[in-house]
Scaffold this active site. Structure first.
Site, short mmCIF file in Angstrom:
data_model
loop_
_atom_site.label_atom_id
_atom_site.label_comp_id
_atom_site.label_asym_id
_atom_site.label_seq_id
_atom_site.Cartn_x
_atom_site.Cartn_y
_atom_site.Cartn_z
N HIS A 294 0.75 -1.14 0.09
CA HIS A 294 0.04 -0.05 -0.08
C HIS A 294 0.79 1.22 -0.02
CE1 HIS A 294 -3.57 2.41 1.27
NE2 HIS A 294 -2.72 3.12 1.74
N ASP A 375 -8.47 15.42 10.27
CA ASP A 375 -8.09 14.23 11.18
C ASP A 375 -9.52 13.72 11.83
OD1 ASP A 375 -5.44 14.03 10.98
OD2 ASP A 375 -5.04 15.11 12.97
#
Ligand code: BES
Ligand code: ZN
Length: 609
Positions: A294, A375
């Site tokens: 990834h 976030d």
């Protein structure tokens, strides 16, 4: 072309100025837990008559600023959450469009810096030296140095870093010089590919390296080096070669991995040249290397071709999951890819259930205007909804033609940033230009509006369920309280298959009894597993079963790993069955957690920091 500001998560006026090159000259001061030094910028004017440069900052201590060698007038404006304090710098008159200014800022970081974690020697594994590392994504670079902290701006970098301990950065090391003090070394790194500020990365500590491939090294603590090398050396070069075939040759020189201390809050972070990774990947069974596939895939999707704001984050993460799963399929076959996609679909369902099916953050393109903290909006949605969009497009046009589109797209946007509308335009003009009437008809039917803005789950695709069926069949058996399990049940299963079994059991409408949960743990050898993914999944079952004998094990694990993927769900689950223990455990471990993780868990548990 007049640039527009399309990123709501920056206070910089980047439509008027463009950072072309950044030189960061820092000394790492472990005693004061601060970076101190100077940052020099080549800033291009892209408008006529703009009298101010506005940069993002967060909790920085700025000493002085000059432009072209002369002192500049500047003002740090009031802080607003979560974007920080904009730094306004006055520009001398007479600057014309196309001029490049030499801006220079002296500064140090403060103890409120959210991008850095500092570990004392006692907090490291061999307890000999301190350690520091950065994590800038999404908007923490501004707490390291003033910058245009937006993925819509890319700059080349020179890192000039002085430290008494080994330094790693997101550039290629060019020189290393011991200073006259005989204690510190100055390391120079170059990043010649332009990168957004969120890919600026540093780490320093007692770090050793070993070769794991022709263009790859692993770096970690000297005592951990042997195991880390073993975990990665079989696959790393294979991953790179497969990705190169899918897209085009790797452009960053080396591809290395830094294995961090256990408080690293993510599984992996795709910092260029050096992926940063959690030590929980080093599980002794090579079952977690997909995280490296990834992060490597980000070398194309994210790092070379970048989403222009956190609203279009799926262009980074959805594409990366897509490439990661293509790498997995090339190595282990197509059913493996679909198995992984099924796991992803399940994760997407969970996220959407948690938010509620009409929540803004369940859209492929969420609205992050008006001071949303990226976030807070972070979840598996951009990953899996993004992946499933690409998977749908691939099936629609067929694998062969999609495979021609991949290098076309990555070539067109290499070293640039884009939004979803440019993606759409590029996709359509590519497939309309193939001269294939059938494909033309198919792509005309894509509901872009719906795919971009409908909250909740997208239409469910058909998967190859070969591997998943085996897992569900075993989980099903556990519904019968008289089922006698044996280690044989899972002997042929991959790590991910074991995880799927555990997740299915954890999702039973009526949980296992505490005795049955204990039997599960002992028969399948889960409690003593070195694989934290498995152990954490088992603990979720044990907590759902209210197996009190597991609570202390959970609390111990929460003091040994700081990866949010484990800490957040386990803290929440422990909180449900034993709030007192959950709070005491957080209190005990909050100094060990990374600042981002600490803030998230405090929110999850509803406590003040
Ligand atoms: N870029 C992300 C990590 C990230 C995202 C950090 C947003 C800060 C804000 C990284 O590539 C990633 O997705 N890591 C995953 C692993 C992956 C296999 C899905 C993780 O950390 O679990
Ligand atoms: Zn990622």
């Amino acid at each position: 072309m007049v640039a527009t500001k399309r990123d709501p998560s920056t206070l910089s006026n980047y439509a008027s100025w463009l950072t072309k090159h950044t030189t960061a000259t820092f000394t790492i001061d472990f005693d004061k837990q601060s970076l101190k030094g100077r940052v020099d910028y080549d800033i291009l004017s892209r408008s006529q008559g703009e009298r101010e440069i506005v940069l993002d900052t967060s909790y920085l201590d700025i000493a002085s600023i000059s432009i072209g060698g002369s002192e500049a007038k500047w003002e740090l404006k009031d802080r607003s959450e979560p974007l920080g304090s904009p730094l306004h710098i006055s520009v001398p008159e007479g600057v014309a469009e196309g001029d490049v200014l030499k801006l220079s800022i002296e500064l140090q970081t403060t103890k409120h810096c959210t991008a850095l974690q500092w570990l004392t020697p006692a907090q490291t594994s061999n307890k000999k030296h301190p350690y520091m590392f950065s994590q800038c994504q999404a908007i923490h670079a501004r707490s390291l140095f003033p910058c245009q902290d937006t993925p819509d701006v890319k700059s080349t970098y020179t890192f000039n870093i002085t430290s008494p301990l080994t330094v790693i950065a997101s550039g290629v090391l060019t020189t290393e010089t011991l200073n006259k003090d005989d204690v510190t070394t100055t390391y120079i790194f170059e990043q010649k590919v332009p990168i957004p500020a969120y890919l600026f990365a540093l780490a320093s500590g007692d770090i050793a390296t070993a070769r794991i491939g022709s263009r790859s090294k692993v770096a970690t603590g000297p005592e951990e080096l042997h195991d880390a090398k073993w975990e990665l050396e079989r696959d790393i070069e294979k991953f790179i070669e497969i990705a190169e075939k899918l897209v085009f040759p790797y452009r960053w020189g080396e591809y290395n991995v830094l294995v961090l201390p256990p408080s690293f809050p993510y599984g992996g972070m795709e910092n260029p040249v050096y992926t940063f990774a959690t030590p929980t990947l080093i599980s002794g069974d090579r079952q977690n290397v997909d995280v490296i596939a990834h992060e490597l895939a980000h070398s194309w999707s994210g790092n070379l071709v970048t989403s222009c704001s956190w609203e279009h984050f799926w262009l980074n993460e959805g594409w990366t999951i897509y490439l990661e799963r293509r790498i997995g399929a090339a190595l282990h076959g197509e059913p493996e890819r679909d198995f992984s996609a099924i796991i992803g679909w399940k994760a997407l369902e969970d996220s959407i259930n948690q938010y509620g099916a009409d929540h803004e953050y369940t859209k492929l393109i969420p609205n992050l205007q008006d001071g949303v903290d990226p976030d807070d909006a972070f979840s598996t949605v951009p990953y899996e909804k993004g992946f499933h969009f690409l998977y749908y497009l691939e099936k629609l046009v067929g694998r062969d033609s999609f495979d021609k589109f991949i290098p076309h797209y990555f070539t067109k946007y290499a070293e640039k940033s884009l939004d979803s509308f440019e993606f759409k335009e590029t996709f359509l003009s590519f497939f309309n230009g193939l001269g294939d009437e059938e494909i033309k008809k198919k792509v005309a039917g894509i509901d872009w509006e719906g795919r971009f803005y409908t909250p909740g789950l997208p239409p469910k695709p058909e998967f190859d369920t070969t591997y998943a069926d085996q897992c569900y069949a075993l989980a099903e058996k556990w519904k019968d309280p008289s089922f006698t399990p044996s280690p044989e049940d899972i002997a042929s299963f991959s790590g991910n298959q074991k995880l799927v079994v555990l997740e299915a059991i954890q999702n039973f409408e009526s949980p296992l009894s505490a005795d049955r949960a204990r039997l599960l743990g002992s028969t399948y050898d889960l409690v003593s597993s070195k694989n934290v993914d498995l152990k954490a999944a088992y603990y979720r079952v044990a907590l759902a079963a209210k197996d009190t004998s597991s609570y202390q094990g959970v609390a111990d694990l929460l003091g040994r790993v700081g990866r949010m993927k484990f800490v957040r769900p386990l803290s929440r689950a422990l909180n449900k069955v034993d709030r007192e223990l959950a709070l005491a455990t957080f209190e005990r471990n909050k100094g060990f957690y990374h600042p981002i993780c600490r803030a998230m868990v405090a929110k999850d548990l509803g406590v003040e920091l």
